[in-house]
Write a protein that holds these residues in place. Structure first.
Motif, PDB file in Angstrom:
ATOM      1  N   GLY A 150      53.912  53.490  50.648  1.00 23.52           N
ATOM      2  CA  GLY A 150      53.018  52.309  50.935  1.00 23.52           C
ATOM      3  C   GLY A 150      52.141  52.111  49.690  1.00 23.52           C
ATOM      4  N   LEU A 151      51.188  51.362  49.459  1.00 27.48           N
ATOM      5  CA  LEU A 151      50.174  51.087  48.445  1.00 27.48           C
ATOM      6  C   LEU A 151      48.878  51.757  48.013  1.00 27.48           C
ATOM      7  N   MET A 152      48.691  51.390  47.352  1.00 23.12           N
ATOM      8  CA  MET A 152      47.012  52.001  46.636  1.00 23.12           C
ATOM      9  C   MET A 152      46.456  51.300  46.473  1.00 23.12           C
ATOM     10  N   VAL A 153      44.720  50.718  46.416  1.00 28.21           N
ATOM     11  CA  VAL A 153      43.943  50.747  45.800  1.00 28.21           C
ATOM     12  C   VAL A 153      43.686  50.486  44.608  1.00 28.21           C
ATOM     13  N   LYS A 154      43.818  49.520  43.127  1.00 27.93           N
ATOM     14  CA  LYS A 154      43.719  49.832  41.530  1.00 27.93           C
ATOM     15  C   LYS A 154      42.936  49.355  41.105  1.00 27.93           C
ATOM     16  N   LYS A 155      42.206  48.137  41.727  1.00 28.63           N
ATOM     17  CA  LYS A 155      41.559  47.224  41.116  1.00 28.63           C
ATOM     18  C   LYS A 155      40.824  46.253  41.729  1.00 28.63           C
ATOM     19  N   ILE A 156      39.609  45.865  41.599  1.00 26.82           N
ATOM     20  CA  ILE A 156      39.160  44.941  42.897  1.00 26.82           C
ATOM     21  C   ILE A 156      38.642  43.701  42.094  1.00 26.82           C
ATOM     22  N   ASP A 157      38.722  43.026  41.379  1.00 24.51           N
ATOM     23  CA  ASP A 157      39.025  41.448  40.672  1.00 24.51           C
ATOM     24  C   ASP A 157      37.685  40.740  40.634  1.00 24.51           C
ATOM     25  N   GLU A 158      36.976  40.170  39.881  1.00 22.10           N
ATOM     26  CA  GLU A 158      36.119  39.778  39.785  1.00 22.10           C
ATOM     27  C   GLU A 158      35.290  39.093  41.342  1.00 22.10           C
ATOM     28  N   LYS A 159      36.858  38.483  41.769  1.00 31.71           N
ATOM     29  CA  LYS A 159      36.962  37.191  43.086  1.00 31.71           C
ATOM     30  C   LYS A 159      37.161  38.014  44.297  1.00 31.71           C
ATOM     31  N   GLY A 160      36.850  39.453  44.280  1.00 30.57           N
ATOM     32  CA  GLY A 160      37.956  39.958  45.335  1.00 30.57           C
ATOM     33  C   GLY A 160      38.597  40.343  45.894  1.00 30.57           C
ATOM     34  N   PHE A 161      39.891  39.974  44.735  1.00 29.04           N
ATOM     35  CA  PHE A 161      41.388  39.936  45.478  1.00 29.04           C
ATOM     36  C   PHE A 161      41.269  41.212  44.886  1.00 29.04           C
ATOM     37  N   ILE A 162      42.258  42.358  45.766  1.00 24.03           N
ATOM     38  CA  ILE A 162      43.153  44.064  45.360  1.00 24.03           C
ATOM     39  C   ILE A 162      43.937  44.064  44.912  1.00 24.03           C
ATOM     40  N   GLN A 163      44.358  44.270  43.525  1.00 25.82           N
ATOM     41  CA  GLN A 163      44.639  44.835  42.613  1.00 25.82           C
ATOM     42  C   GLN A 163      45.911  45.951  43.093  1.00 25.82           C
ATOM     43  N   PHE A 164      47.326  46.232  43.444  1.00 24.42           N
ATOM     44  CA  PHE A 164      47.768  47.701  43.965  1.00 24.42           C
ATOM     45  C   PHE A 164      48.440  47.534  43.032  1.00 24.42           C
ATOM     46  N   THR A 165      48.776  49.261  43.335  1.00 25.82           N
ATOM     47  CA  THR A 165      50.021  50.360  43.293  1.00 25.82           C
ATOM     48  C   THR A 165      50.818  50.827  44.206  1.00 25.82           C
ATOM     49  N   ASN A 166      52.276  51.705  44.198  1.00 24.67           N
ATOM     50  CA  ASN A 166      53.162  51.577  45.099  1.00 24.67           C
ATOM     51  C   ASN A 166      52.692  53.680  45.490  1.00 24.67           C
ATOM     52  N   VAL A 167      53.202  54.008  46.277  1.00 19.83           N
ATOM     53  CA  VAL A 167      52.970  55.288  46.895  1.00 19.83           C
ATOM     54  C   VAL A 167      54.277  55.649  47.186  1.00 19.83           C
ATOM     55  N   GLY A 168      55.095  56.162  46.070  1.00 17.94           N
ATOM     56  CA  GLY A 168      56.195  56.013  46.319  1.00 17.94           C
ATOM     57  C   GLY A 168      57.588  54.506  47.047  1.00 17.94           C
ATOM     58  N   MET A 171      55.452  43.189  41.410  1.00 20.03           N
ATOM     59  CA  MET A 171      53.970  44.068  42.207  1.00 20.03           C
ATOM     60  C   MET A 171      52.675  43.685  41.568  1.00 20.03           C
ATOM     61  N   GLU A 172      52.485  44.026  40.482  1.00 20.90           N
ATOM     62  CA  GLU A 172      51.383  44.139  38.919  1.00 20.90           C
ATOM     63  C   GLU A 172      51.089  42.259  39.141  1.00 20.90           C
ATOM     64  N   ASP A 173      51.544  41.293  39.743  1.00 24.81           N
ATOM     65  CA  ASP A 173      51.517  39.936  39.682  1.00 24.81           C
ATOM     66  C   ASP A 173      50.502  39.749  41.407  1.00 24.81           C
ATOM     67  N   MET A 174      50.728  40.457  42.543  1.00 25.08           N
ATOM     68  CA  MET A 174      50.782  40.278  43.590  1.00 25.08           C
ATOM     69  C   MET A 174      49.449  41.214  43.633  1.00 25.08           C
ATOM     70  N   LEU A 175      48.483  40.029  45.118  1.00 24.97           N
ATOM     71  CA  LEU A 175      47.249  40.570  44.601  1.00 24.97           C
ATOM     72  C   LEU A 175      46.571  40.404  46.396  1.00 24.97           C
ATOM     73  N   ILE A 176      45.998  41.146  46.901  1.00 19.57           N
ATOM     74  CA  ILE A 176      45.366  41.581  48.343  1.00 19.57           C
ATOM     75  C   ILE A 176      44.515  41.027  49.117  1.00 19.57           C
ATOM     76  N   ASP A 177      44.522  39.670  50.484  1.00 22.81           N
ATOM     77  CA  ASP A 177      43.186  38.947  50.284  1.00 22.81           C
ATOM     78  C   ASP A 177      42.364  39.796  51.384  1.00 22.81           C
ATOM     79  N   VAL A 178      41.266  40.150  51.326  1.00 24.95           N
ATOM     80  CA  VAL A 178      40.700  40.621  52.706  1.00 24.95           C
ATOM     81  C   VAL A 178      39.731  39.745  53.079  1.00 24.95           C
ATOM     82  N   GLY A 179      39.239  38.613  52.155  1.00 28.10           N
ATOM     83  CA  GLY A 179      38.837  37.602  52.623  1.00 28.10           C
ATOM     84  C   GLY A 179      37.337  38.315  52.180  1.00 28.10           C
ATOM     85  N   LEU A 180      37.171  38.922  51.007  1.00 24.29           N
ATOM     86  CA  LEU A 180      35.710  38.966  51.125  1.00 24.29           C
ATOM     87  C   LEU A 180      35.252  38.586  48.945  1.00 24.29           C
ATOM     88  N   SER A 181      34.145  38.398  49.093  1.00 25.95           N
ATOM     89  CA  SER A 181      33.565  39.091  47.554  1.00 25.95           C
ATOM     90  C   SER A 181      33.805  40.149  46.581  1.00 25.95           C
TER      91      SER A 181
END
Lengths: 349, 329
Positions: free
Chosen positions: A69-87, A130-140
């Motif tokens: 799966g994945l792991m949270v690496k950084k939350i950017d200024e707009k609230g998008f989540i950057q992530f890395t992989n586990v496995g 992967m490093e260019d992808m973002l997760i959107d949770v809909g929050l600031s």
């Protein structure tokens, strides 16, 4: 029964290193068929079924309950989540997935993708990193930080799908299919007499280098250790030489990681009880729990059973339930075949 | 006013000690801590183990005293030394650097003529110790001899710059914690490990021997605060880093929780670390015997594995304080 267990198992979230929820499901299903349940310091769960012998030998079965799966690496200024992989996550399989971030509470998110209309010609031909992808949770950012911290585990949201016949597809069948095999084995054994103590171990952290199986095997110090994992199943684009067929029985591993006498005995039992089986040639490192178990303490006689699985390390991994049932039966008969056996003699080269 | 002990730091950082050749640095650390530990021993691999007795849990603290380096593989007729790496040495960072052998012999790293710089590899490089023949070279150096980078320790304001901050700064943190611990509730094994840079090999046997209830490694981590670098939410100067993940370990959730709680309770600046490549001693410790819940306190460090690694004094102080408070808990 095994279908229900599988469904519950693969729909539970247990990223490598964070397997406690999965362990609860395993415990619920294993408890009726075992004498004792133990959790070790790493979080691996052992279901122990005592043998009849006065001085019982110990058989360790190992199937891993963690998932990539994945792991949270950084939350950017707009609230998008950057992530890395586990496995070993394949970045090509991530775009547009639905995910769950396991923060203070579970939050749904989506991995977004650039609209095709505005893709540059060069971008169309490349897979997105992967490093260019973002997760959107809909929050600031401020809102997101209330629920999400760096290092929170992320898993793919995916229900198990019943395909035709006895095939099922889903995430984490690598290696919860193996956990289901141990369940089948314990269930079979409940109607049989066996001399050996059986330790069915749902291991943690296999996907980052069988880190759960190593201490578990040290702790149990088994005479024989058999890992149950998944193997590449044939699909049109794969070579026949490297794959096993779905539905034609578990693949029995052979190679440096496998004790030849354990291999011989597994095949003998499969033939004797008309259990379908296939051969799995693994010359060197198998990368499974068997590889970790083999060099524990003074050495462990190891075996490896692989459940054929299509589309490994994706969220649509596909297996045939009959292979799971047959593997469970094979293991149970193997264990019973050791009754009255001098293991030292049997395993002697 | 900084409390940092510059004399000790300089000594730790400038001392020679590539993996497998830790004798000199071990003696320096042993001398430094001998009045503070209840017992000191060296195990079969060369790990230096200092015990602070106590009634509570057995905790192993590990900082590795080895550093990356090079080993001479061949000496040509003109006295130029061909070499291989010990641990992660990049040809690009090694080029034209000075290196030092155990007896103080110095050399500079040169390269063959290359059409393109991207073809640079250690196999195309050599060490020049300023001699004119093989015979002359052999008076100073032999095949199998090892060398480390030769760069002086610098402290300027809040930053320290040196070779071998990876991981002598971890050793420094452990030494200062050992000195500060008066009556400790727990039994603490401070282990200055060998051979971390070639695969966490010292920590593996040390942990087997110590058989601890909990393991804490102190090591450096990379940062994400330099121009156009890889994304990473760790900044130099923002506090001690509490590791969540690297390639060798997924920190035990309870250990991570404990570290974060202690940092919060004591207002110690901290940050969480997710390191995508690299590992440290806890990777070996946590899968020893039946498993050891383990974590890592990291010191954010720019330019890791270069002759000029850089850390912040503030972060070092945070790491010492965090370690002390955890050990007393």
């Amino acid at each position: 029964m095994v279908r229900e267990l599988l469904k519950e198992l693969v729909e539970t979230h247990g990223l490598t290193g964070y397997e406690s929820e999965t362990a609860k499901i395993v415990e619920k299903y294993f408890r009726p068929y075992s004498d004792e349940i133990k959790l070790d310091k790493m979080g691996s769960l052992s279901a122990i079924k005592k043998g009849k012998s006065q001085n019982p030998n110990r058989i360790m079965l190992a199937a891993h309950m963690d998932e990539i799966g994945l792991m949270v690496k950084k939350i950017d200024e707009k609230g998008f989540i950057q992530f890395t992989n586990v496995g070993g996550v394949d970045q090509r399989t991530l775009l547009t997935q639905e995910v769950i971030i396991h923060g203070k509470e579970d939050l749904f998110g989506v991995i977004g993708s650039k609209p095709p209309h505005i893709l540059e010609a060069s971008e169309r031909k490349k897979s997105v990193k992967m490093e260019d992808m973002l997760i959107d949770v809909g929050l600031s950012k401020e809102e997101a930080e209330k629920y999400i911290s760096l290092g929170d585990p992320i898993t793919i949201r995916r229900k198990m799908l019943n395909l035709q016949d006895d095939m099922v597809a889903g995430k984490a069948l690598d290696d919860r299919a193996g956990v289901a095999v141990m369940y089948e084995c314990l269930r079979e054994l409940s109607n049989m007499n066996h001399d050996c103590d059986v330790y069915a171990v749902a291991t943690v952290q296999e996907e980052v280098g069988y880190r759960g199986a190593i201490p578990a095997a040290f702790n149990i110090s088994p005479d024989i250790g058999i890992a149950i994992d998944v193997g590449f199943a044939s699909t049109p684009e794969l070579s026949k030489d490297d794959t096993a067929d779905l539905g034609k029985g578990p693949a029995i591993g052979f190679g440096a990681n496998i004790h030849p006498k354990v291999y011989d005995r597994l095949i003998k039992i499969a033939k004797e009880y008309n259990i379908p089986w296939q051969q799995d040639i693994c010359p060197g490192a198998t990368g499974t729990d068997a590889w970790g178990m083999q060099v524990t303490r003074c050495g462990v006689a190891t075996g490896l059973l692989s459940i054929p699985l299509r589309y490994m390390h994706t969220s649509v991994e596909t297996v045939d339930i009959n292979d799971i049932k047959n593997a469970g039966k094979l293991l149970a008969y193997f264990i019973v075949s050791l009754n009255g056996e001098d293991l030292e003699g049997m395993l002697c080269y | 006013m900084s409390k940092i002990n510059n004399d000790l730091l300089k000594k730790l950082l400038e001392t020679f000690g590539p993996s497998g050749n830790e004798e000199t640095i071990r003696e320096i650390i042993r001398e430094e801590i001998k009045d503070y530990a209840d017992e000191i021993k060296v195990d079969a691999l060369g790990n230096l183990i200092a015990i602070k007795k106590g009634q509570g849990k057995k905790i192993m603290v590990a900082g590795h005293m080895d550093e990356i380096g090079i080993m001479v593989s061949n000496i040509d007729e003109n006295g130029f030394l061909r070499f291989t790496n010990i641990g992660g040495v990049s040809p690009f960072t090694a080029l034209y650097q000075r290196v030092m052998f155990v007896d103080g012999t110095l050399g500079v790293v040169g390269m063959e003529k290359l059409d393109e710089m991207k073809d640079l590899a250690l196999s195309k490089m050599f060490i020049d110790i300023g001699v004119y023949s093989k015979e002359e070279a052999m008076k100073k150096v032999n095949v199998g001899d090892v060398a480390c980078f030769y760069t002086p320790f610098v402290q300027n304001g809040d930053y320290i710059m040196s070779k071998a901050l990876d991981d002598r700064i971890g050793c420094y943190v452990a030494i200062e914690a050992l000195k500060a611990l008066k009556d400790c509730a727990n039994e603490v094994y401070f282990v200055f490990t060998v051979q971390e840079e070639v695969g966490l090999r010292g920590a593996r046997t040390a942990a087997y021997g110590v058989d601890p209830d909990m393991g804490i490694a102190i090591d450096v981590t990379t940062t994400g605060d330099t121009p156009k670098c890889k994304t990473m939410d760790v900044k130099m100067g923002n506090g001690a880093a509490i590791k969540v993940k690297d390639s060798s370990i997924l920190t035990h959730p309870e250990v991570k929780k404990l570290m974060v709680e202690v940092a919060k309770e004591n207002n110690i600046p901290y940050q969480l670390e997710i390191l995508e490549a690299g590992g440290t001693d806890s990777g070996a410790i946590h899968i020893t015997r039946s498993g050891v819940p383990s974590g890592v306190i990291s010191i954010p460090c720019r330019y890791v594995h270069s002759p000029s690694e850089m850390v912040s004094v503030k972060d070092v102080e945070s790491a010492i304080e965090l370690l002390c408070k955890i050990l007393q808990k």
